[in-house]
Design a protein around this motif. Structure first.
Motif, PDB file in Angstrom:
ATOM      1  N   GLY A  17      38.570  33.803  53.209  1.00  0.00           N
ATOM      2  CA  GLY A  17      38.908  34.088  51.730  1.00  0.00           C
ATOM      3  C   GLY A  17      40.004  35.060  51.896  1.00  0.00           C
ATOM      4  N   SER A  18      41.022  35.260  50.977  1.00  0.00           N
ATOM      5  CA  SER A  18      41.920  36.356  50.943  1.00  0.00           C
ATOM      6  C   SER A  18      41.541  37.587  50.206  1.00  0.00           C
ATOM      7  CB  SER A  18      43.122  35.800  50.245  1.00  0.00           C
ATOM      8  OG  SER A  18      42.967  34.552  49.844  1.00  0.00           O
ATOM      9  N   PRO A  19      41.541  38.723  50.868  1.00  0.00           N
ATOM     10  CA  PRO A  19      41.103  40.123  50.366  1.00  0.00           C
ATOM     11  C   PRO A  19      42.150  40.294  49.126  1.00  0.00           C
ATOM     12  CG  PRO A  19      42.010  40.345  52.357  1.00  0.00           C
ATOM     13  CD  PRO A  19      41.904  38.985  52.180  1.00  0.00           C
ATOM     14  N   LEU A  20      41.438  40.818  48.007  1.00  0.00           N
ATOM     15  CA  LEU A  20      42.112  41.260  46.760  1.00  0.00           C
ATOM     16  C   LEU A  20      42.603  42.573  46.947  1.00  0.00           C
ATOM     17  CD1 LEU A  20      40.010  39.441  44.129  1.00  0.00           C
ATOM     18  CD2 LEU A  20      42.087  38.529  44.980  1.00  0.00           C
ATOM     19  N   ARG A  27      37.359  47.674  53.545  1.00  0.00           N
ATOM     20  CA  ARG A  27      36.348  48.006  54.513  1.00  0.00           C
ATOM     21  C   ARG A  27      35.200  49.003  54.023  1.00  0.00           C
ATOM     22  NH1 ARG A  27      39.884  49.850  59.387  1.00  0.00           N
ATOM     23  NH2 ARG A  27      41.294  47.920  59.263  1.00  0.00           N
ATOM     24  N   GLU A  28      35.693  49.686  53.245  1.00  0.00           N
ATOM     25  CA  GLU A  28      34.750  50.801  52.588  1.00  0.00           C
ATOM     26  C   GLU A  28      33.833  49.992  51.319  1.00  0.00           C
ATOM     27  OE1 GLU A  28      37.515  53.715  50.818  1.00  0.00           O
ATOM     28  OE2 GLU A  28      37.843  54.685  52.517  1.00  0.00           O
ATOM     29  N   ARG A  29      34.488  49.039  50.751  1.00  0.00           N
ATOM     30  CA  ARG A  29      33.855  48.211  49.897  1.00  0.00           C
ATOM     31  C   ARG A  29      32.669  47.523  50.390  1.00  0.00           C
ATOM     32  NH1 ARG A  29      31.139  48.160  45.717  1.00  0.00           N
ATOM     33  NH2 ARG A  29      31.166  46.076  44.621  1.00  0.00           N
ATOM     34  N   TRP A  73      21.110  36.149  51.030  1.00  0.00           N
ATOM     35  CA  TRP A  73      21.528  36.242  49.667  1.00  0.00           C
ATOM     36  C   TRP A  73      22.836  36.391  49.650  1.00  0.00           C
ATOM     37  CZ3 TRP A  73      23.096  40.378  46.531  1.00  0.00           C
ATOM     38  CH2 TRP A  73      23.093  39.817  45.100  1.00  0.00           C
ATOM     39  N   LEU A  74      23.481  37.272  50.520  1.00  0.00           N
ATOM     40  CA  LEU A  74      24.978  37.837  50.339  1.00  0.00           C
ATOM     41  C   LEU A  74      25.811  36.671  50.535  1.00  0.00           C
ATOM     42  CD1 LEU A  74      25.136  41.287  51.796  1.00  0.00           C
ATOM     43  CD2 LEU A  74      25.823  40.603  49.293  1.00  0.00           C
ATOM     44  N   SER A  75      25.330  35.821  51.427  1.00  0.00           N
ATOM     45  CA  SER A  75      26.194  34.581  52.086  1.00  0.00           C
ATOM     46  C   SER A  75      26.335  33.530  51.007  1.00  0.00           C
ATOM     47  CB  SER A  75      25.647  34.197  53.482  1.00  0.00           C
ATOM     48  OG  SER A  75      24.469  33.672  53.211  1.00  0.00           O
ATOM     49  N   GLN A  76      25.495  33.351  49.847  1.00  0.00           N
ATOM     50  CA  GLN A  76      25.490  32.438  49.106  1.00  0.00           C
ATOM     51  C   GLN A  76      26.921  32.240  48.370  1.00  0.00           C
ATOM     52  OE1 GLN A  76      23.159  30.429  48.092  1.00  0.00           O
ATOM     53  NE2 GLN A  76      22.012  31.408  50.045  1.00  0.00           N
ATOM     54  N   PRO A  77      27.573  31.122  48.178  1.00  0.00           N
ATOM     55  CA  PRO A  77      28.969  31.018  47.771  1.00  0.00           C
ATOM     56  C   PRO A  77      29.086  31.575  46.326  1.00  0.00           C
ATOM     57  CG  PRO A  77      27.914  28.889  48.240  1.00  0.00           C
ATOM     58  CD  PRO A  77      26.980  29.738  48.544  1.00  0.00           C
ATOM     59  N   ASP A  78      28.184  31.558  45.686  1.00  0.00           N
ATOM     60  CA  ASP A  78      28.085  32.335  44.030  1.00  0.00           C
ATOM     61  C   ASP A  78      27.895  33.743  43.942  1.00  0.00           C
ATOM     62  OD1 ASP A  78      25.465  31.737  44.652  1.00  0.00           O
ATOM     63  OD2 ASP A  78      25.024  31.065  42.826  1.00  0.00           O
ATOM     64  N   ASN A  79      27.674  34.442  45.158  1.00  0.00           N
ATOM     65  CA  ASN A  79      27.437  35.715  45.098  1.00  0.00           C
ATOM     66  C   ASN A  79      28.563  36.586  44.582  1.00  0.00           C
ATOM     67  OD1 ASN A  79      27.296  38.811  46.223  1.00  0.00           O
ATOM     68  ND2 ASN A  79      25.173  37.922  47.063  1.00  0.00           N
ATOM     69  N   LEU A  80      28.186  37.395  43.660  1.00  0.00           N
ATOM     70  CA  LEU A  80      29.263  37.980  42.727  1.00  0.00           C
ATOM     71  C   LEU A  80      29.727  39.041  43.656  1.00  0.00           C
ATOM     72  CD1 LEU A  80      27.984  37.657  39.275  1.00  0.00           C
ATOM     73  CD2 LEU A  80      29.827  36.192  40.263  1.00  0.00           C
ATOM     74  N   MET A  81      28.718  39.850  44.265  1.00  0.00           N
ATOM     75  CA  MET A  81      29.061  41.021  44.942  1.00  0.00           C
ATOM     76  C   MET A  81      30.337  40.926  45.745  1.00  0.00           C
ATOM     77  SD  MET A  81      25.562  43.435  45.158  1.00  0.00           S
ATOM     78  CE  MET A  81      26.621  44.860  45.090  1.00  0.00           C
ATOM     79  N   GLY A  83      32.211  38.039  45.965  1.00  0.00           N
ATOM     80  CA  GLY A  83      33.312  37.507  45.388  1.00  0.00           C
ATOM     81  C   GLY A  83      34.157  38.443  44.714  1.00  0.00           C
ATOM     82  N   ALA A  84      33.788  39.500  44.332  1.00  0.00           N
ATOM     83  CA  ALA A  84      34.654  40.621  43.568  1.00  0.00           C
ATOM     84  C   ALA A  84      35.766  41.132  44.885  1.00  0.00           C
ATOM     85  CB  ALA A  84      33.583  41.709  43.065  1.00  0.00           C
ATOM     86  N   THR A  85      35.226  41.046  45.953  1.00  0.00           N
ATOM     87  CA  THR A  85      36.422  41.470  46.962  1.00  0.00           C
ATOM     88  C   THR A  85      37.332  40.495  47.523  1.00  0.00           C
ATOM     89  OG1 THR A  85      34.725  40.727  48.754  1.00  0.00           O
ATOM     90  CG2 THR A  85      34.360  42.817  48.015  1.00  0.00           C
ATOM     91  N   GLY A  86      37.118  39.267  46.933  1.00  0.00           N
ATOM     92  CA  GLY A  86      37.803  38.199  47.219  1.00  0.00           C
ATOM     93  C   GLY A  86      37.615  37.343  48.683  1.00  0.00           C
ATOM     94  N   LEU A  87      36.405  37.853  48.907  1.00  0.00           N
ATOM     95  CA  LEU A  87      36.024  37.161  50.544  1.00  0.00           C
ATOM     96  C   LEU A  87      34.498  36.542  50.314  1.00  0.00           C
ATOM     97  CD1 LEU A  87      36.777  40.165  52.550  1.00  0.00           C
ATOM     98  CD2 LEU A  87      38.050  38.023  52.668  1.00  0.00           C
ATOM     99  N   CYS A  88      34.101  35.888  51.149  1.00  0.00           N
ATOM    100  CA  CYS A  88      33.087  35.044  51.314  1.00  0.00           C
ATOM    101  C   CYS A  88      32.514  35.243  52.765  1.00  0.00           C
ATOM    102  CB  CYS A  88      33.198  33.401  50.889  1.00  0.00           C
ATOM    103  SG  CYS A  88      31.949  32.689  51.184  1.00  0.00           S
TER     104      CYS A  88
END
Length: 125
Positions: A17-20, A27-29, A73-81, A83-88
């Protein structure tokens, strides 16, 4: 084996993905997300230039199985946490570190058992 006494696990994350967010903030996030979700103390060990592969040292009392389930759980495509970073989280590799003291104790136990068996065999002869 990782040369550190404080880390119990090594985690390699493969991101897409492209980081937002700017790199340092990203990295901190990610570190904050891993700390929270794994209930652990995570430290960034390495990061490639593209920031798609990051290595983390993890100190946790959780078992390998629990950490693996949290990472799934974090690697699920619909993971919002994430997803908010712009990455998967495409995939991850989790390795458990074995402390030398634990291996030494196991080896000593085996050695003592072999010595006792040898003494028993000598006594029977």
């Amino acid at each position: 084996m990782i040369i550190t006494s404080s880390a119990r696990f090594l985690l390699i994350t493969h991101l897409s993905g492209s980081p937002l967010q700017p790199t340092t903030h990203l990295r901190e996030r990610l570190n904050s997300i891993l700390d929270h979700e794994l209930k652990a103390d995570c430290q960034l060990l390495f990061c490639n230039v593209e920031q798609t592969e990051l290595g983390w040292l993890i100190q946790s009392s959780q078992t390998y199985r629990v950490l693996d389930a949290c990472l799934c759980w974090l690697s699920q495509p619909d993971n919002l946490m994430l997803g908010a970073t712009g990455l998967c989280l495409e995939r991850f590799e989790l390795f458990e570190q074995y402390e030398k003291r634990g291996l030494d104790a196991a080896w000593q136990g085996c050695r003592n058992l072999v010595e006792k068996m040898y003494l028993l065999l000598l006594a029977r002869s």
